[in-house]
Design an enzyme around this catalytic site. Sequence first.
Site, PDB file in Angstrom:
ATOM      1  N   LEU A 277       0.829  -1.199   0.000  1.00 21.44           N
ATOM      2  CA  LEU A 277       0.000   0.000   0.000  1.00 21.44           C
ATOM      3  C   LEU A 277       0.867   1.254   0.000  1.00 21.44           C
ATOM      4  O   LEU A 277       2.029   1.211   0.419  1.00 21.44           O
ATOM      5  CB  LEU A 277      -0.929  -0.021   1.218  1.00 21.44           C
ATOM      6  N   PRO A 278       0.319   2.382  -0.452  1.00 18.50           N
ATOM      7  CA  PRO A 278       1.159   3.573  -0.597  1.00 18.50           C
ATOM      8  C   PRO A 278       1.642   4.184   0.717  1.00 18.50           C
ATOM      9  O   PRO A 278       2.764   4.693   0.783  1.00 18.50           O
ATOM     10  CB  PRO A 278       0.247   4.556  -1.355  1.00 18.50           C
TER      11      PRO A 278
ATOM     12  N   THR B 175       6.227   0.499   2.507  1.00 22.85           N
ATOM     13  CA  THR B 175       7.218   1.296   3.230  1.00 22.85           C
ATOM     14  C   THR B 175       6.475   1.999   4.354  1.00 22.85           C
ATOM     15  O   THR B 175       5.680   2.903   4.121  1.00 22.85           O
ATOM     16  CB  THR B 175       7.903   2.302   2.294  1.00 22.85           C
TER      17      THR B 175
ATOM     18  N   LYS C 117      15.007  -0.203   4.560  1.00 29.12           N
ATOM     19  CA  LYS C 117      14.425   0.363   3.341  1.00 29.12           C
ATOM     20  C   LYS C 117      14.504   1.882   3.342  1.00 29.12           C
ATOM     21  O   LYS C 117      14.850   2.510   2.324  1.00 29.12           O
ATOM     22  CB  LYS C 117      12.965  -0.085   3.206  1.00 29.12           C
TER      23      LYS C 117
ATOM     24  N   LYS D  26       6.387  11.533   1.646  1.00 28.91           N
ATOM     25  CA  LYS D  26       5.954  10.592   2.689  1.00 28.91           C
ATOM     26  C   LYS D  26       7.149   9.835   3.248  1.00 28.91           C
ATOM     27  O   LYS D  26       7.347   9.745   4.463  1.00 28.91           O
ATOM     28  CB  LYS D  26       4.913   9.632   2.117  1.00 28.91           C
TER      29      LYS D  26
END
Length: 313
Positions: free
Chosen positions: A75-76, A106, A179, A247
Amino acid sequence: MVHTRGVNAQLPRIGFVGLGNMGGPMAKRLVAAGHHVVCFDINPAAIDAVVAAGATAAESATACAASADLFMTSLPRPDHVEAVMAGPQGALAALSPGSIWVDLTTNKKELVQAYAAQAPDGVTVVDSPVTGAVDGARTGKLTLFIGGDEASVNRVAPVLDNLGLVIKSGDLGNGNVVKLVTNQLWFVAAAALGEGFATGLANGVDLDTLWYAIKESVGDSFVARHDAPSIFAGHYDPSFSLDLCLKDLGLVAALNANVATDLPMTEAAHATFERAAERYGADQGELHVAKRIEDDAGLSFRLAGDWTPHWEK
């Protein structure tokens, strides 16, 4: 193109929620590997594309979770994960004992850990955010950073091997730390590449010569090789928006709060992406950080060539 080989009943059943630019290709690769994949997305067209590759559609994220041995979310944003997982009717509560939630988003380290603490008895959680862009998702050449307890990681890793290189990163949440560090360095490099192009062009060097020299020198980077063609073509990579960059940079900033000094390169990159989003809109492609330099310096970073977009390769 991914071709389905048929379902292997001995492989774990996969529930997959989030079938966008990254999730859709990943789900298709799992279908091609022989997994029974049940999928869901809020976009019906995204579901249809994965179903056409051999998956089964679920009526909801919760139904998708209830059917899975391994439940994957791609998901974003962290708030999207919360919308899917939270509450008594959410996907987390629907997971069956013995199943594992694999979050490919992420995400915030603390959020994944909090949900692990709330998981039903017998349900475990691993975080495994990915890097490698849309072409990596399509071709199975992603890098995945997985965090969690050893037994769960060892169950999940052979499945994730179908998507790319799996790097075991330690405890739950560490996958997201690793990440975000890789993105931290990516954003610094992306913010700097346009500056290097501008310096060379303004002082009389051809762009094609400059790019070749960068790739064959200490200036080389993933950004120079993979991202520069999106600048040359003039579309600046719409597959990953400035909003998503910001983000991730916000998540990086939260991690940086634990570092007992300032991190000026990261802070400068964050400010550079904010300037680009204010100028062009947060929905525009990530490499508008380079366009801002082009426009302000009165230069052109167009370069003739067959710049096939990476998401079409």
